[in-house]
Design a protein around this motif. Structure first.
Motif, mmCIF file in Angstrom:
data_model
loop_
_atom_site.group_PDB
_atom_site.id
_atom_site.type_symbol
_atom_site.label_atom_id
_atom_site.label_comp_id
_atom_site.label_asym_id
_atom_site.label_seq_id
_atom_site.Cartn_x
_atom_site.Cartn_y
_atom_site.Cartn_z
ATOM 1 N N GLN A 80 -43.858 -26.595 -25.831
ATOM 2 C CA GLN A 80 -42.783 -27.361 -26.458
ATOM 3 C C GLN A 80 -41.810 -27.856 -25.397
ATOM 4 O O GLN A 80 -41.728 -27.296 -24.299
ATOM 5 C CB GLN A 80 -42.016 -26.514 -27.488
ATOM 6 C CG GLN A 80 -42.770 -26.199 -28.770
ATOM 7 C CD GLN A 80 -43.548 -24.905 -28.660
ATOM 8 O OE1 GLN A 80 -43.139 -23.998 -27.957
ATOM 9 N NE2 GLN A 80 -44.678 -24.830 -29.345
ATOM 10 N N GLN B 63 -47.680 -38.438 -22.434
ATOM 11 C CA GLN B 63 -47.081 -38.487 -23.768
ATOM 12 C C GLN B 63 -45.745 -39.217 -23.729
ATOM 13 O O GLN B 63 -44.997 -39.135 -22.752
ATOM 14 C CB GLN B 63 -46.887 -37.066 -24.327
ATOM 15 C CG GLN B 63 -48.201 -36.361 -24.650
ATOM 16 C CD GLN B 63 -47.968 -34.951 -25.168
ATOM 17 O OE1 GLN B 63 -47.532 -34.086 -24.432
ATOM 18 N NE2 GLN B 63 -48.248 -34.728 -26.438
ATOM 19 N N SER C 39 -42.925 -32.447 -34.706
ATOM 20 C CA SER C 39 -41.780 -32.013 -33.921
ATOM 21 C C SER C 39 -40.596 -31.768 -34.837
ATOM 22 O O SER C 39 -40.598 -32.153 -36.011
ATOM 23 C CB SER C 39 -41.446 -33.074 -32.861
ATOM 24 O OG SER C 39 -42.555 -33.273 -32.001
ATOM 25 N N SER D 237 -44.334 -39.375 -33.435
ATOM 26 C CA SER D 237 -44.483 -37.971 -33.788
ATOM 27 C C SER D 237 -43.874 -37.724 -35.160
ATOM 28 O O SER D 237 -42.817 -38.262 -35.492
ATOM 29 C CB SER D 237 -43.800 -37.091 -32.742
ATOM 30 O OG SER D 237 -43.818 -35.747 -33.118
ATOM 31 N N TRP E 241 -39.870 -31.056 -29.223
ATOM 32 C CA TRP E 241 -41.117 -31.819 -29.250
ATOM 33 C C TRP E 241 -42.313 -30.872 -29.079
ATOM 34 O O TRP E 241 -42.345 -30.075 -28.146
ATOM 35 C CB TRP E 241 -41.139 -32.852 -28.125
ATOM 36 C CG TRP E 241 -39.982 -33.800 -28.129
ATOM 37 C CD1 TRP E 241 -38.887 -33.766 -27.311
ATOM 38 C CD2 TRP E 241 -39.790 -34.925 -28.995
ATOM 39 N NE1 TRP E 241 -38.037 -34.788 -27.605
ATOM 40 C CE2 TRP E 241 -38.554 -35.524 -28.635
ATOM 41 C CE3 TRP E 241 -40.534 -35.481 -30.040
ATOM 42 C CZ2 TRP E 241 -38.054 -36.650 -29.281
ATOM 43 C CZ3 TRP E 241 -40.032 -36.605 -30.680
ATOM 44 C CH2 TRP E 241 -38.811 -37.177 -30.300
ATOM 45 N N ASN E 242 -43.258 -30.978 -29.966
ATOM 46 C CA ASN E 242 -44.475 -30.180 -29.861
ATOM 47 C C ASN E 242 -45.467 -30.938 -28.991
ATOM 48 O O ASN E 242 -45.922 -32.028 -29.356
ATOM 49 C CB ASN E 242 -45.062 -29.915 -31.257
ATOM 50 C CG ASN E 242 -46.051 -28.784 -31.240
ATOM 51 O OD1 ASN E 242 -46.832 -28.645 -30.297
ATOM 52 N ND2 ASN E 242 -46.049 -27.969 -32.282
ATOM 53 N N MET F 238 -33.999 -32.340 -30.086
ATOM 54 C CA MET F 238 -35.373 -32.367 -30.569
ATOM 55 C C MET F 238 -36.175 -31.255 -29.912
ATOM 56 O O MET F 238 -35.980 -30.920 -28.742
ATOM 57 C CB MET F 238 -36.034 -33.708 -30.242
ATOM 58 C CG MET F 238 -35.314 -34.924 -30.800
ATOM 59 S SD MET F 238 -35.427 -35.086 -32.589
ATOM 60 C CE MET F 238 -37.184 -35.315 -32.785
ATOM 61 N N PHE G 266 -42.456 -39.796 -26.297
ATOM 62 C CA PHE G 266 -41.833 -39.371 -27.549
ATOM 63 C C PHE G 266 -40.633 -40.248 -27.882
ATOM 64 O O PHE G 266 -39.774 -40.496 -27.039
ATOM 65 C CB PHE G 266 -41.385 -37.915 -27.456
ATOM 66 C CG PHE G 266 -42.529 -36.938 -27.374
ATOM 67 C CD1 PHE G 266 -43.323 -36.680 -28.481
ATOM 68 C CD2 PHE G 266 -42.809 -36.293 -26.186
ATOM 69 C CE1 PHE G 266 -44.378 -35.781 -28.409
ATOM 70 C CE2 PHE G 266 -43.860 -35.387 -26.104
ATOM 71 C CZ PHE G 266 -44.645 -35.133 -27.222
ATOM 72 N N ILE H 78 -41.647 -35.930 -37.532
ATOM 73 C CA ILE H 78 -40.430 -35.178 -37.229
ATOM 74 C C ILE H 78 -39.894 -34.521 -38.493
ATOM 75 O O ILE H 78 -39.731 -35.177 -39.527
ATOM 76 C CB ILE H 78 -39.357 -36.101 -36.620
ATOM 77 C CG1 ILE H 78 -39.853 -36.679 -35.285
ATOM 78 C CG2 ILE H 78 -38.045 -35.350 -36.419
ATOM 79 C CD1 ILE H 78 -38.937 -37.718 -34.685
ATOM 80 N N ARG I 293 -36.277 -31.846 -35.464
ATOM 81 C CA ARG I 293 -34.974 -32.367 -35.080
ATOM 82 C C ARG I 293 -33.908 -31.405 -35.609
ATOM 83 O O ARG I 293 -33.798 -31.192 -36.807
ATOM 84 C CB ARG I 293 -34.740 -33.765 -35.641
ATOM 85 C CG ARG I 293 -33.331 -34.304 -35.322
ATOM 86 C CD ARG I 293 -33.032 -35.634 -35.996
ATOM 87 N NE ARG I 293 -33.714 -36.734 -35.344
ATOM 88 C CZ ARG I 293 -34.635 -37.496 -35.925
ATOM 89 N NH1 ARG I 293 -35.000 -37.248 -37.177
ATOM 90 N NH2 ARG I 293 -35.198 -38.483 -35.268
#
Length: 434
Positions: free
Chosen positions: A29, A9, A50, A334, A42-43, A40, A11, A336, A52
């Motif tokens: 996460q 991944q 995700s 992603s 992040w999922n 952040m 991001f 956000i 912020r």
């Protein structure tokens, strides 16, 4: 033969250098903090977006999850902010130092917080009350990082005074000092066995110090430039580094050598972290990108080799295989969602000229008196933090948020009563609020 790590991944979302990484204990996460004044969440499940988080316009120097994953601690300027790990932005800030806070970490039981600062000190705080507990004094320059051992019996710190110090958190006494000659350390971390500490040096080397013999155990001259961070695999066999030469190196601690160089970031690698399971690790950079990798390191090797970290002090930098990476084919931006702390959220609502009448959705209500509003807002968050810390095995915060909603309803009722009282006082009358 083990397979090479695979970049799974990628991001993108930060607008500045990334300063730290922290996996949720569940591995679902990943937190990253940045000089862009945000962090952040992040999922790692691609089906969800995700978050912020933003509180104020200062670089976020460090961010981390609590041991149960329900709280997040972020460091900005001279303060630490505790967040309930949801989209609602419930948080509370407290000033911790007279200099910039460089790192923040929960104790293994989550009851305490350790902070390290440019004011040359480390401090320990009671998490639920944000109450000062003790100070660790002895460094003579900026403290770059402070960390607990996995059992919480020791604390390690590194400073620009060219020392690494080991402390007893119960007595606040200094246990030992390792002195450096070539330059300061940038980062320090306990090995999972707690028998040694790994130190990331500004000189480009990584060192392992034995905590029983209190001597240098392993030495890796692995980077052309500062080593900014490091992380141990949970099994204790491997170590990954973050270098200003745009690379991350993986070390085999049993064989005492570097085994792979990861080359994917375009600028200095500033942070690295293994997940709790060891199945993934993440790297982050001044190029504003976060990479999540599948580890692919053979965890069964521990059973096939003598599981002792032996002395390895070679000064030779042996050529190692290079793994050049590119963006995964399934890469996509992603989604956000912006998350603000409650006070900032209310200010934004006012600017947008939207009604600030609260509902039972968990938003902190705005009272007619600013002081009363701030007081009860803090009480709501404090109650939430205490609830989280009293349930270390809770897997979700649904029960917690229902409690917050209940408290919010009570506050709404109190606001209504306050308005009635103000009206009666203006008219010179009396009323019964019971």
């Amino acid at each position: 033969k083990m397979d090479d790590p695979v970049l799974e991944q990628h991001f993108v979302g930060h607008r500045g250098t990334i300063t730290s990484l922290s996996f949720n204990p569940s591995g679902k996460q990943l937190l990253s903090s940045s000089e862009d004044h945000t962090f952040m969440n992040w999922n790692l499940n691609s089906t969800s977006g995700s978050l912020r988080y933003k509180a104020k316009s200062k670089p976020v120097t460090h961010v981390c999850y609590s041991p149960n994953g329900n709280l997040i601690a972020s460091a900005q300027d001279q303060a630490v902010r505790l967040w309930v790990s949801t989209i609602r932005g419930k948080s509370i800030e407290f000033r911790t130092h007279f200099g910039i806070v460089r790192s923040v970490q929960f104790s293994p039981d989550g009851n305490n917080l350790l902070t390290a600062s440019d004011d040359k000190s480390l401090k320990i705080w009671v998490t639920s009350k944000r109450k000062f507990l003790t100070s660790l004094s002895g460094h003579t320059n900026w403290v770059r990082f402070g960390t607990y051992s996995s059992q919480g019996h020791l604390i390690a710190s590194c400073s620009d005074d060219k020392t690494i110090k080991i402390w007893d958190p119960v007595t606040s006494k200094l246990v030992h000092t390792f002195n450096e000659v070539r330059g300061p350390a940038r980062y320090v971390k306990f090995h999972p066995s707690n028998t040694c500490v790994g130190v990331a040096m500004a000189s480009g080397a990584v060192k392992l110090y034995d905590l029983k013999m209190m001597k240098l155990l392993q030495y890796y001259p692995c980077h052309d430039g500062s080593v900014n961070s490091l992380s141990f695999h949970p099994e204790g066999i491997y170590l990954i580094t973050a270098g200003s030469d745009c690379t991350s190196k993986i070390m085999d601690l049993i064989e005492g050598r570097a085994i792979l160089s990861l080359e994917g970031h375009k600028k200095a690698v500033t942070a690295v972290a293994f997940s709790n399971s060891g199945k993934h690790f993440a790297t982050a950079s001044a190029d504003k990108n976060v990479f999540v990798w599948k580890t692919n390191l053979n965890e069964n090797l521990w059973d096939n080799r003598e599981g002792l970290i032996k002395e390895s002090l070679s000064n030779d930098c042996v050529p190692i295989p290079r793994l050049e990476t590119s963006t995964p084919q399934n890469f996509k931006d992603s989604e956000i969602t912006e998350v603000y702390c409650a006070k900032d959220y209310e200010e934004i609502q006012d600017k947008m000229e939207q009604p600030s009448v609260p509902t039972s959705n968990g938003m902190v209500p705005t009272f007619s008196s600013e002081e009363i509003s701030k007081k009860y807002q803090n009480e709501v968050v404090e109650h939430a933090i205490q609830e989280v810390n009293s349930h270390p095995v809770v897997n979700s915060v649904s029960e917690l948020m229902s409690q917050v909603a209940f408290l919010t309803d009570k506050l709404i009722d109190m606001e209504s009563r306050l308005k009635q009282m103000e009206e009666m006082m203006k008219s010179g009358g009396r009323t019964n609020f019971m």
